[in-house]
Design an enzyme around this catalytic site. Sequence first.
Site, PDB file in Angstrom:
ATOM      1  N   PRO A   1      31.826 -41.539  46.511  1.00 26.02           N
ATOM      2  CA  PRO A   1      31.387 -42.445  45.484  1.00 26.02           C
ATOM      3  C   PRO A   1      31.435 -42.115  44.119  1.00 26.02           C
ATOM      4  CG  PRO A   1      29.585 -42.179  47.117  1.00 26.02           C
ATOM      5  CD  PRO A   1      30.554 -40.903  47.202  1.00 26.02           C
ATOM      6  N   PRO A   2      31.517 -43.272  43.129  1.00 26.67           N
ATOM      7  CA  PRO A   2      31.857 -42.776  41.798  1.00 26.67           C
ATOM      8  C   PRO A   2      30.720 -41.995  41.322  1.00 26.67           C
ATOM      9  CG  PRO A   2      31.940 -45.221  42.223  1.00 26.67           C
ATOM     10  CD  PRO A   2      31.470 -44.483  43.472  1.00 26.67           C
TER      11      PRO A   2
ATOM     12  N   THR B   1      30.343 -38.645  41.618  1.00 24.06           N
ATOM     13  CA  THR B   1      29.579 -37.593  42.464  1.00 24.06           C
ATOM     14  C   THR B   1      30.318 -36.397  42.067  1.00 24.06           C
ATOM     15  OG1 THR B   1      31.020 -38.544  44.122  1.00 24.06           O
ATOM     16  CG2 THR B   1      28.714 -38.791  44.400  1.00 24.06           C
TER      17      THR B   1
ATOM     18  N   LYS C   1      33.597 -35.474  41.728  1.00 25.93           N
ATOM     19  CA  LYS C   1      35.042 -35.031  42.213  1.00 25.93           C
ATOM     20  C   LYS C   1      36.132 -34.601  40.998  1.00 25.93           C
ATOM     21  CE  LYS C   1      35.596 -39.257  43.566  1.00 25.93           C
ATOM     22  NZ  LYS C   1      34.160 -39.754  43.379  1.00 25.93           N
ATOM     23  N   THR C   2      36.132 -35.431  40.097  1.00 29.86           N
ATOM     24  CA  THR C   2      36.921 -34.897  38.985  1.00 29.86           C
ATOM     25  C   THR C   2      36.426 -33.360  38.177  1.00 29.86           C
ATOM     26  OG1 THR C   2      36.982 -36.827  38.269  1.00 29.86           O
ATOM     27  CG2 THR C   2      37.988 -35.477  36.672  1.00 29.86           C
TER      28      THR C   2
ATOM     29  N   GLU D   1       4.832 -59.399  42.511  1.00 24.15           N
ATOM     30  CA  GLU D   1       5.059 -58.042  42.585  1.00 24.15           C
ATOM     31  C   GLU D   1       4.107 -57.408  43.344  1.00 24.15           C
ATOM     32  OE1 GLU D   1       7.771 -56.814  41.465  1.00 24.15           O
ATOM     33  OE2 GLU D   1       8.564 -58.319  40.356  1.00 24.15           O
TER      34      GLU D   1
ATOM     35  N   ASP E   1      15.841 -61.076  45.323  1.00 24.69           N
ATOM     36  CA  ASP E   1      15.314 -60.657  46.788  1.00 24.69           C
ATOM     37  C   ASP E   1      15.957 -61.373  48.042  1.00 24.69           C
ATOM     38  OD1 ASP E   1      13.479 -59.162  45.603  1.00 24.69           O
ATOM     39  OD2 ASP E   1      11.768 -60.759  45.456  1.00 24.69           O
TER      40      ASP E   1
HETATM   41  P1  ATP Z   1      35.057 -41.254  39.888  1.00 27.09           P
HETATM   42  O1  ATP Z   1      35.066 -41.572  41.089  1.00 27.09           O
HETATM   43  O2  ATP Z   1      34.342 -42.475  39.258  1.00 27.09           O
HETATM   44  O3  ATP Z   1      36.110 -40.945  38.882  1.00 27.09           O
HETATM   45  P2  ATP Z   1      33.964 -38.698  40.000  1.00 27.09           P
HETATM   46  O4  ATP Z   1      33.232 -38.463  41.197  1.00 27.09           O
HETATM   47  O5  ATP Z   1      35.201 -38.019  39.630  1.00 27.09           O
HETATM   48  O6  ATP Z   1      33.849 -40.182  39.334  1.00 27.09           O
HETATM   49  P3  ATP Z   1      32.870 -37.082  37.988  1.00 27.09           P
HETATM   50  O7  ATP Z   1      33.780 -37.632  36.721  1.00 27.09           O
HETATM   51  O8  ATP Z   1      33.424 -35.392  38.284  1.00 27.09           O
HETATM   52  O9  ATP Z   1      32.722 -37.914  38.842  1.00 27.09           O
HETATM   53  O10 ATP Z   1      31.583 -36.946  37.458  1.00 27.09           O
HETATM   54  C1  ATP Z   1      31.158 -37.438  35.947  1.00 27.09           C
HETATM   55  C2  ATP Z   1      29.928 -36.821  35.339  1.00 27.09           C
HETATM   56  O11 ATP Z   1      28.839 -36.550  36.209  1.00 27.09           O
HETATM   57  C3  ATP Z   1      30.438 -35.164  35.248  1.00 27.09           C
HETATM   58  O12 ATP Z   1      30.979 -34.961  33.982  1.00 27.09           O
HETATM   59  C4  ATP Z   1      28.957 -34.229  35.210  1.00 27.09           C
HETATM   60  O13 ATP Z   1      28.214 -34.424  33.973  1.00 27.09           O
HETATM   61  C5  ATP Z   1      28.176 -35.180  36.103  1.00 27.09           C
HETATM   62  N1  ATP Z   1      28.280 -34.810  37.510  1.00 27.09           N
HETATM   63  C6  ATP Z   1      28.544 -35.348  38.509  1.00 27.09           C
HETATM   64  N2  ATP Z   1      28.274 -34.585  39.680  1.00 27.09           N
HETATM   65  C7  ATP Z   1      28.003 -33.511  39.184  1.00 27.09           C
HETATM   66  C8  ATP Z   1      27.332 -32.376  40.160  1.00 27.09           C
HETATM   67  N3  ATP Z   1      27.657 -32.099  41.220  1.00 27.09           N
HETATM   68  N4  ATP Z   1      26.896 -31.255  38.992  1.00 27.09           N
HETATM   69  C9  ATP Z   1      26.985 -31.308  37.620  1.00 27.09           C
HETATM   70  N5  ATP Z   1      27.298 -32.622  37.182  1.00 27.09           N
HETATM   71  C10 ATP Z   1      27.657 -33.486  37.707  1.00 27.09           C
END
Ligand code: ATP
Length: 676
Positions: free
Chosen positions: A235-236, A238, A240-241, A458, A532
């Site tokens: 997922p976004p 998390t 990966k980059t 609530e 809901d």
């Molecule tokens: P997308 O799929 O949207 O490109 P992504 O998985 O590549 O997202 P990143 O760009 O790697 O996500 O993460 C964004 C930011 O979230 C990072 O710059 C970091 O600050 C934080 N982050 C995410 N995961 C971690 C982790 N496991 N440890 C530390 N920081 C994290």
Amino acid sequence: MGILPNKSNNRNKRPVFGMYWMYILIIACLFGLYYFQDSSQTKSVDWTEFEAAAKNGEISKIEVMPESGVAIGVLTKEGAKKQNLQDDIRGVETEKKIKTTIPSTNKIQDKIDSWNEQLVAEGKPEMSVNYEKGSDLMKLFWYFGPILLMFIFIIYLSRRMSGGPGGGGGGIFNVGKSKARIFDKDNSTDVTFKDVAGLAEAKVEIEEIVEFLKNPQRYTELGAKIPKGALLVGPPGTGKTLLAKAVAGEAGVPFLSLSGSDFVEMFVGVGAARVRDLFKQAKDKAPCIVFIDEIDAVGRARGKNPNMGSNDERENTLNQMLTEMDGFGSNNGVIVLAATNRADMLDKALLRPGRFDRQIYVDLPELSDRVEIFNVHLRRIKTNSHLDVEQLARQTQGFSGADIANVCNEAALIAARNNKQAVDWDDFMAAIDRIVGGLEKRSRVITDDEKFSIATHEAGHATISWMTEYGNPLVKVTIVPRGRALGAAWYAPEARQIIPTQALLDTMCGMLAGRAAEEVFLGKIGTGASDDLEKTTKLARAMVMMYGMSEKLPNINYNDSTGQDYGFTKPYSEETAKLIDDEVIRIINEQYERAKSILREYASQHNQIRDLLVKKEVIYNEDVKAILGPRQWKSRTDEIIEINKKEESNRKAIEAKDSSSSDDSDPGTPPPFNKD
Ligand code: ATP
């Protein structure tokens, strides 16, 4: 202010001659053409006609160009009428002229003098004379200026197009060059594996890939083939980059990074050319790693019907990538890493072993991972000494790494806004609330009546979530409007690997509890429950159509996870569609009735929670606990924490035992095996 970073310095060095100057120049030329062009109307006549007009006083001024042997007579109004010359279609009054070739340039002045004498004698005004040289340079400019400008413009455009990140410049002909950014020994990122928290399994796999490149013979000696690629899926946000950046920082081999969209350009064939160029660069630098972020931009499944909605350019790019990754040519020492959050959309051919041999799932972080991620991001934040990080991690179930980074930053901003010396628990809570629910809107006008019904709604959620087995433990309930919501309840959802049917039913019951409370205690329902109801309906539909959990349609899944199979047709008959609808309605109705009966049973407790909410506007877990008593069911998160703690203490005990036994042995002897 300090020195600006390199990037902006570079930017400052770019030529001042920007795009805007180009626009201004073009506009100026157009204006010039409009104003300075000879807008007069000129008619060519023979010498006798010219002479007659001059003698009749129909010419007011004569322009003589001796070099070209031409005379131009500016006509008076009557003269213009006689020559049938009228104003142009824009209605602008222009000079009307007649033009002729002079029989003898030497005698023209005598001629004009004699005409003037005759005119004076007749009492008519004299003609003025002007000798012009007629600049050839100017003429050249008007002929070739626009073409020249167009050339300059095209060259400028082509330079800009190839001047993206990593683009080497050099004109439109370089458009097929890859835009990869190269990180190597001299130009490395400062991200290391230490900055990536959690993701233990993903890190092991990725670290192994780095090892392949550093030490290939260790694997090839045993007959193993080095993998060609690894796909990071998740997922976004998390990480990966971030993981890929850490590889760049630690690999010790060149790292070429680019995004899927960098292959896409408005020209056909550029994508494929860029893929070729990328792999050529990579082969030159081997051993190296190529990282393609958001690979779904080019790697999406190819369309089956070439006439409908398929994108030829993207498919060509993908085909080229498939060939490069597993073609006849060998890419020894080039490993391709790619990241996507839509692995289901990718072309099957891309995913098969031999191309992306490994798929590494980077999931939303678990509790212990969240603790680690918090610790990484809290490193640069000045926090209160007794901040409970584990509790923070528990409050952020379902958050991605990027969300956690955002919480930390937001908390620091809130603390700074309140002039605090350190960021404390309340700031983190406010940050989490803000990220989950949006900004508090205390300015929204709410009447006492409305407040009472929001509190009833609530309190309904709070009561049911407390009194059902799988209801999520409540953290906080508020009736202060936030974002689009008028009130909200925060839960600490339990991290479960497998969700039993009853958990889904309890969740649904909890979601319907707000509407049920309105009906039971107010005798009327309002629009406040629409969100809901939407979530409940989706969940009920998923139970019937995806999880095969309904009585009448058991063990059936109509969901198409590949997104390719069903197209416009439904995979079930009309009768089944009716059955699905009936089952969805039945499940929802049952849970609604259940919610109402639980609320009736605990009516007095519900009303106490409601009254407390009206009074305090925000109430917490402890307030609900004081009214409804401790929950009957053990929290799964607590169980996990207990297990983790036990494992940790076991590990420490073993380590302590190991070190005491190695103390007894001869300090010179190496350990019997390498624990790494
Ligand atoms: P997308 O799929 O949207 O490109 P992504 O998985 O590549 O997202 P990143 O760009 O790697 O996500 O993460 C964004 C930011 O979230 C990072 O710059 C970091 O600050 C934080 N982050 C995410 N995961 C971690 C982790 N496991 N440890 C530390 N920081 C994290």
